[in-house]
Design an enzyme around this catalytic site. Structure first.
Site, mmCIF file in Angstrom:
data_model
loop_
_atom_site.group_PDB
_atom_site.id
_atom_site.type_symbol
_atom_site.label_atom_id
_atom_site.label_comp_id
_atom_site.label_asym_id
_atom_site.label_seq_id
_atom_site.Cartn_x
_atom_site.Cartn_y
_atom_site.Cartn_z
ATOM 1 N N SER A 44 23.779 4.697 89.294
ATOM 2 C CA SER A 44 24.470 5.261 90.432
ATOM 3 C C SER A 44 24.537 6.786 90.410
ATOM 4 C CB SER A 44 25.892 4.684 90.515
ATOM 5 O OG SER A 44 26.689 5.061 89.408
ATOM 6 N N SER A 73 24.401 3.424 84.778
ATOM 7 C CA SER A 73 24.350 4.439 85.822
ATOM 8 C C SER A 73 24.031 5.854 85.353
ATOM 9 C CB SER A 73 25.673 4.453 86.598
ATOM 10 O OG SER A 73 25.838 3.249 87.302
ATOM 11 N N LYS A 110 29.451 14.291 89.762
ATOM 12 C CA LYS A 110 29.250 13.100 90.582
ATOM 13 C C LYS A 110 30.444 12.895 91.517
ATOM 14 C CE LYS A 110 28.045 8.210 89.728
ATOM 15 N NZ LYS A 110 27.790 7.259 88.624
#
Length: 473
Positions: free
Chosen positions: A160, A184, A85
């Site tokens: 996210s 997330s 990420k």
């Protein structure tokens, strides 16, 4: 790439007859050890899959397929391709945090989380997109195209860790890094039909951004297509970095035979309505657990509206820190370029914090109070999200703040509790809605009890197999 379009469904699948096949990470690592495929072959296959699907999905933030960062050749998943990420430092790569408000410079060194992942032996091929600083529950932007859900590209992939989930669900890579500060990992896992386990706080390396928070909400993990991949990754990470305050996860390769008491939670602390198809998926999961010999009974969470309101102020506090303090942490930071959601949360904090004195003290008490949820139950079963993933645009950061705030609270009401408490929870595919979108169910446990969650996940994977793009069941 196979893309099917009709009036109701647009799928994007990267699965192909190549070196990756339809293996999960554990299966691919076994083939690599047997020399049935080479590291270069699987890297090229993953690069080809990403190149074919990402122009549509837009899940990739940084492409390093031609120059990956590789881990130990003796690692448990040596040679398996994955992605990280974009809020996680990889030496020499820019860490962009999904924001256009600053110019990201190359990270001087790997984060501790990256070092842990490299200990698995993986090849890191690039980084994945996320909404600005992880504040939204959809991977959408005011100045760029959204990341799309591979099950239906008109819909949100969640957030996210949205880019990670979209590319794993499509089959571009077997698994990807994700982290969770309010849902997330679990939100995009639910939206994209994946396994997403948020570990106990401190189970994996502490996230650098999380340690700067007054209350550390963040845990790092992965999103996967199979339970055994989640079990393998977390088991190895736990052994690499043993936290003596938590029981070891150990090697988990299937369901346990012990009889558990499971609390069924169908009302979120936010009080929002759970849609009919989500409720049906949770009830069907409860029946499967009962059929396997577990006791399932209704449970009402002790936290309610006060917790939600306090968490929203804290959410605003994080945005306040970005708006006011961003120039100290990021080069050429320009708060005027932050998206409307970040500014809206900042204003919400300034407006409401004086009216809610003690919100941090009350949130800190949640960790001890959360233990009481497990006096009579071993595990809590609930929806991951109050309704299926929405169409793109519904949670767009440019939606008027007051309206967007209420939509987000209703949508994600089940996930933040475990972040504040520091406890583990996993989202699993619970079925599909009538229009073909995945529906997630959540299992939550007491701090340190990931093993029980993984055992139950194995059971549900066997009893209620979930469909995967490119491999129908």
């Amino acid at each position: 790439m196979s893309v099917r379009s009709d009036a109701e469904l647009r799928e994007v699948s990267a699965f192909a007859d190549d070196a990756l096949g339809d293996d999960d990470a554990v299966g691919l690592a076994a083939r690599l050890r047997r020399h049935e495929v080479s590291v270069d072959e699987v890297r090229r296959a993953a690069a080809g899959r990403i190149a074919r699907v990402d122009p549509t999905l837009r899940g990739l933030a940084l492409d390093r397929c031609d120059e990956p960062v590789s881990g130990s050749v003796s690692g448990a998943l040596a040679g398996v391709p994955m992605l990280v990420k974009e809020n996680t430092d990889v030496a020499g790569w820019p860490t962009t945090n999904g924001s256009s408000a600053y110019t990201a410079e190359p990270a001087p060194a790997h984060s501790e989380v990256t070092c842990q992942l490299l200990g698995l032996g993986v090849q890191i091929l690039g980084s994945t997109r996320m909404p600005e600083f992880g504040l939204n529950a959809t991977t959408e932007f005011v100045d760029a195209a959204p990341t799309r859900n591979p099950w239906n590209t008109d819909y949100s992939c969640g957030a996210s860790s949205g880019g990670s989930a979209a590319l794993v669900a499509s089959g571009a890579v077997p698994f990807a890094h994700a982290n969770d500060g309010g849902g997330s990992i679990r939100i995009p896992a639910a939206a994209c039909g994946l396994v997403g386990l948020k570990p106990t706080r401190g189970r994996t390396a502490l996230n650098a951004q999380g340690t700067q928070m007054p209350i550390n909400l963040v845990s790092d993990g992965v999103v996967t297509r199979t339970v055994r991949d989640t079990a393998a990754v977390l088991g190895v990470l736990d052994r690499q970095r043993r936290n003596p305050t938590q029981p070891p996860i150990g090697f988990v390769d299937g369901p346990a035979h012990r009889r558990l008491r499971i609390g069924l939670v169908l009302e979120s602390p936010a009080g929002g309505e759970v849609d009919d198809e989500t409720r049906a998926a949770v009830v069907a999961t409860a029946r499967a657990l009962e059929a396997a010999g577990h006791v399932v009974e209704p449970h009402t969470l002790a936290v309610g509206k006060q917790f939600v309101d306090d968490f929203l102020v804290y959410w605003g506090l994080l945005a306040f820190g970005i708006v006011v303090g961003g120039r100290f942490g990021f080069p050429q930071f320009d708060p005027r370029r932050l998206d409307p959601l970040t500014h809206g949360l900042h204003r919400h904090f300034l407006r409401t914090a004086p009216r809610r004195p003690g919100f941090l003290r009350r949130l800190r008490k949640i960790e001890a109070q959360y233990d009481d949820e497990f006096v009579h139950h071993d595990v809590l079963l609930s929806p991951t999200l109050a309704h299926r993933t929405p169409e793109l645009g519904r949670l767009h950061p440019a939606v008027p703040f007051d309206e967007l705030r209420e939509r987000l609270i209703d949508y994600v009401g089940f996930t933040p509790l475990q972040n504040v408490a520091g406890a583990p929870a996993v989202s699993l595919p619970g079925g599909r809605s009538t229009d073909g979108l995945p529906v997630g169910v959540q299992l939550a446990a007491a701090k340190g009890d990931e093993r029980t969650l993984i055992e139950l996940a194995y059971l549900l994977e066997a009893e209620r197999p979930w469909p995967l793009l490119g491999r129908r069941r």
